[in-house]
Design an enzyme around this catalytic site. Structure first.
Site, PDB file in Angstrom:
ATOM      1  N   ASP A  10     -25.619  31.495  64.111  1.00  0.00           N
ATOM      2  CA  ASP A  10     -25.513  32.213  62.591  1.00  0.00           C
ATOM      3  C   ASP A  10     -27.411  33.156  62.736  1.00  0.00           C
ATOM      4  O   ASP A  10     -28.051  32.972  62.797  1.00  0.00           O
ATOM      5  CB  ASP A  10     -25.890  31.184  61.848  1.00  0.00           C
ATOM      6  CG  ASP A  10     -26.228  31.089  60.324  1.00  0.00           C
ATOM      7  OD1 ASP A  10     -25.593  31.748  59.829  1.00  0.00           O
ATOM      8  OD2 ASP A  10     -27.497  30.402  60.197  1.00  0.00           O
ATOM      9  N   ASP A  12     -29.025  33.170  58.276  1.00  0.00           N
ATOM     10  CA  ASP A  12     -29.700  32.627  57.522  1.00  0.00           C
ATOM     11  C   ASP A  12     -30.071  31.240  57.638  1.00  0.00           C
ATOM     12  O   ASP A  12     -29.536  29.877  57.893  1.00  0.00           O
ATOM     13  CB  ASP A  12     -29.186  32.656  56.327  1.00  0.00           C
ATOM     14  CG  ASP A  12     -30.019  33.247  55.035  1.00  0.00           C
ATOM     15  OD1 ASP A  12     -31.495  32.916  54.996  1.00  0.00           O
ATOM     16  OD2 ASP A  12     -30.474  34.166  54.445  1.00  0.00           O
ATOM     17  N   LYS A 182     -17.163  31.828  58.106  1.00  0.00           N
ATOM     18  CA  LYS A 182     -16.832  30.713  59.326  1.00  0.00           C
ATOM     19  C   LYS A 182     -16.999  30.081  57.691  1.00  0.00           C
ATOM     20  O   LYS A 182     -17.319  29.941  56.358  1.00  0.00           O
ATOM     21  CB  LYS A 182     -18.793  30.643  59.367  1.00  0.00           C
ATOM     22  CG  LYS A 182     -18.834  31.718  60.700  1.00  0.00           C
ATOM     23  CD  LYS A 182     -20.595  30.919  61.031  1.00  0.00           C
ATOM     24  CE  LYS A 182     -21.236  31.728  60.368  1.00  0.00           C
ATOM     25  NZ  LYS A 182     -22.204  32.218  60.029  1.00  0.00           N
ATOM     26  N   ASP A 207     -26.990  26.553  61.157  1.00  0.00           N
ATOM     27  CA  ASP A 207     -28.103  24.945  60.874  1.00  0.00           C
ATOM     28  C   ASP A 207     -26.987  24.525  59.519  1.00  0.00           C
ATOM     29  O   ASP A 207     -27.050  23.839  59.071  1.00  0.00           O
ATOM     30  CB  ASP A 207     -29.471  25.944  60.031  1.00  0.00           C
ATOM     31  CG  ASP A 207     -28.810  26.623  58.787  1.00  0.00           C
ATOM     32  OD1 ASP A 207     -27.810  28.072  59.007  1.00  0.00           O
ATOM     33  OD2 ASP A 207     -28.680  26.185  57.369  1.00  0.00           O
TER      34      ASP A 207
HETATM   35 MG   LIG Z   1     -26.934  29.436  58.349  1.00  0.00          MG
END
Ligand SMILES: [Mg+2]
Length: 255
Positions: A10, A12, A182, A207
């Site tokens: 991922d 960000d 996602k 995250d």
């Molecule tokens: Mg993220």
């Protein structure tokens, strides 16, 4: 931890936060590059082009080829060409999605009998576009959304996200949309299809439990949760389906 053939990150909260790089993740990507291991970046962000994302990565110290970057717009276009060969597509979306479809050689049409209606965020969306999409789906077209985010935070409060418009059209036409972003497994499926990886070769790193980790779990590959963004380790520990690994950050992962 075993060594995988394809590390899927991922962006960000995993590789950077806004314009600031997450140093442990940047070091981890450098280690993968030194070892010649394959890696991909997958993001639900459909408004940025691959080139813009490539520059954002360069700004935090990661030099990478564009082909490793999968935005939900790019992945949607690849998904359509993998699954709906020579399809006529009706589109609601911004330039990022339009360019992605064009680069895959997909023909976009306004007629009311397309094979697929694809929807990404369009800040100029109007009644006629939504009406045309609703009619086309009732005529048998498949409804595909780049991502299902209902809203996103801004300085004015929450504003409507792509998922709000896709739901509207889906409700009118009485269908279930397919979402590419996602936590749907489609982005990992597209990478698998493109390179021929087995699920055991791939790992999803992120995250956000509700998007990244669930994407990996739905797909059926191993997952790594990092405590550098949206979901804290404590919250992840309470979930029923656990990630394969939980780390404070990627410095803890040996290769
Ligand atoms: Mg993220």
């Amino acid at each position: 931890m075993k060594t995988y053939n394809a590390y899927c990150f991922d962006l960000d909260g995993t590789v950077y936060r806004g314009k600031e790089g997450i140093e442990s993740a940047v070091r981890f990507v450098h280690r993968l590059q030194e070892k010649g291991l394959e890696y991909y970046f997958i993001t639900n962000n459909s408004s940025k082009t691959t080139t813009q994302l490539q520059h954002a990565l360069r700004d935090v110290g990661i030099e990478t080829e564009e082909f490793r970057i999968y935005s939900s717009a790019i992945t949607t276009a690849k998904f359509i060409s993998q699954n709906y060969k020579d399809a006529k597509v009706n589109m609601i979306g911004s330039e990022g999605l339009e360019t992605a479809l064009k680069e895959e050689g997909i023909s976009v049409t306004d007629d009311l009998h397309p094979d697929v209606v694809v929807m990404g965020i369009d800040r100029t969306v109007d009644y006629m576009k939504l009406a045309r999409a609703s009619a086309a789906i009732q005529n048998g077209a498949k409804l595909i959304g780049t991502n299902k985010d209902i809203k996103f935070p801004t300085e004015y409060g929450f504003l409507p996200g792509n998922g709000s418009f896709v739901s509207l059209v889906a409700n009118v036409a009485g269908v279930e949309p397919l979402y590419v972003g996602k936590p749907s497994p489609v982005m990992l499926e597209v990478i698998q299809e493109e390179y021929g990886y087995g699920k055991e070769d791939m790992v999803m790193i992120g995250d956000n439990y509700d998007t990244d980790i669930l994407c990996g779990i739905h797909f059926g590959c191993d997952t790594i949760h990092v405590n550098t963004g949206v979901t804290s380790t404590e919250v992840v520990m309470e979930k029923e389906a656990q990630p394969t690994y939980c780390y404070e950050n990627l410095d803890q992962v040996e290769l």
